[in-house]
Design a protein around this motif. Structure first.
Motif, mmCIF file in Angstrom:
data_model
loop_
_atom_site.group_PDB
_atom_site.id
_atom_site.type_symbol
_atom_site.label_atom_id
_atom_site.label_comp_id
_atom_site.label_asym_id
_atom_site.label_seq_id
_atom_site.Cartn_x
_atom_site.Cartn_y
_atom_site.Cartn_z
ATOM 1 N N VAL A 153 -114.748 -44.206 -89.546
ATOM 2 C CA VAL A 153 -115.529 -43.905 -90.747
ATOM 3 C C VAL A 153 -116.996 -43.740 -90.362
ATOM 4 O O VAL A 153 -117.490 -44.423 -89.460
ATOM 5 C CB VAL A 153 -115.399 -45.004 -91.829
ATOM 6 N N ARG A 175 -119.545 -54.200 -95.729
ATOM 7 C CA ARG A 175 -120.162 -52.869 -95.717
ATOM 8 C C ARG A 175 -121.380 -52.859 -94.794
ATOM 9 O O ARG A 175 -121.939 -53.898 -94.482
ATOM 10 C CB ARG A 175 -120.651 -52.479 -97.112
ATOM 11 N N SER A 195 -120.274 -46.429 -98.380
ATOM 12 C CA SER A 195 -119.217 -46.105 -99.337
ATOM 13 C C SER A 195 -117.842 -46.581 -98.882
ATOM 14 O O SER A 195 -116.875 -46.449 -99.615
ATOM 15 C CB SER A 195 -119.179 -44.587 -99.589
ATOM 16 N N HIS A 196 -117.755 -47.136 -97.673
ATOM 17 C CA HIS A 196 -116.472 -47.603 -97.135
ATOM 18 C C HIS A 196 -116.511 -49.115 -96.920
ATOM 19 O O HIS A 196 -117.493 -49.646 -96.421
ATOM 20 C CB HIS A 196 -116.175 -46.952 -95.777
ATOM 21 N N GLU A 216 -108.846 -44.874 -87.619
ATOM 22 C CA GLU A 216 -109.515 -45.340 -88.838
ATOM 23 C C GLU A 216 -111.035 -45.226 -88.750
ATOM 24 O O GLU A 216 -111.773 -46.082 -89.236
ATOM 25 C CB GLU A 216 -109.083 -46.762 -89.184
ATOM 26 N N LEU A 261 -115.364 -52.127 -94.677
ATOM 27 C CA LEU A 261 -115.052 -52.235 -93.254
ATOM 28 C C LEU A 261 -114.287 -53.510 -92.931
ATOM 29 O O LEU A 261 -114.229 -53.931 -91.774
ATOM 30 C CB LEU A 261 -116.349 -52.182 -92.439
#
Length: 175
Positions: A110, A75, A133-134, A108, A136
């Motif tokens: 983000v 992250r 919040s994603h 993809e 990676l």
């Protein structure tokens, strides 16, 4: 009495047992950086984009031969924007921006950082608000990543401006 080499064996055991932790620390040490160019022709108060390839000192997150399979849950943990040319460029000339990370082909994508409220007198360096919040994991295992900055200018620049985006990443060891 013969002394046995206890320390080297203990060190080897600790090292082998902590490879995942070590990889997590190493991978978290070097940020991804990208140089973005805001052209002098960029219009004020219009949505603009700058795109560059993100680089890291330890770029090889692929699973082939470097223990990257021992880390997970990658992250963003920090994000910073700094003017590099001219070095005294006032980032306050930018009203707002968002930073995105994607595969090299743009897929993809983000959002990883944002700053909606850049003050007009911000100076040549600002810290961005991160969006962690994603995960990676898959993006950082690509041979290269694409960094895109979507921005709105408050004030036009007389010359092209280069800005350095630094994205710190964190990960957890896999067990």
């Amino acid at each position: 009495m013969i002394k046995k080499p206890v320390f080297p064996m203990l060190a080897a055991i600790l090292f082998l047992g902590s490879c995942a932790m070590l990889q997590s620390v190493v991978k978290s040490t070097f940020p991804y950086t990208a140089t973005m160019v805001i052209p002098a022709s960029a219009k004020v108060d219009e949505a603009q984009n700058a795109i560059s390839t993100g680089n890291s000192f330890d770029q090889d997150f692929t699973k082939d031969g470097n223990n990257a399979s021992r880390i997970s849950e990658v992250r963003i943990i920090s994000a910073k924007l700094q003017s590099s040319d001219p070095s005294d460029y006032n980032i306050g000339n930018i009203a707002s921006l968002r930073v995105y990370m994607a595969k090299n082909d743009g897929s993809e994508e983000v959002m990883v950082a944002i700053r909606k409220d850049i003050q007009s007198g911000a100076g040549n360096s600002i810290v961005l608000d991160i969006d962690n919040s994603h995960f990676l994991d898959e993006l950082v295992r690509q041979p290269s990543v694409r960094i895109r900055v979507a921005y709105r200018l408050r004030k036009a620049a007389a010359t092209d401006v280069s800005l350095k985006v630094s994205l710190g990443i964190g990960s957890h060891p896999t067990n």
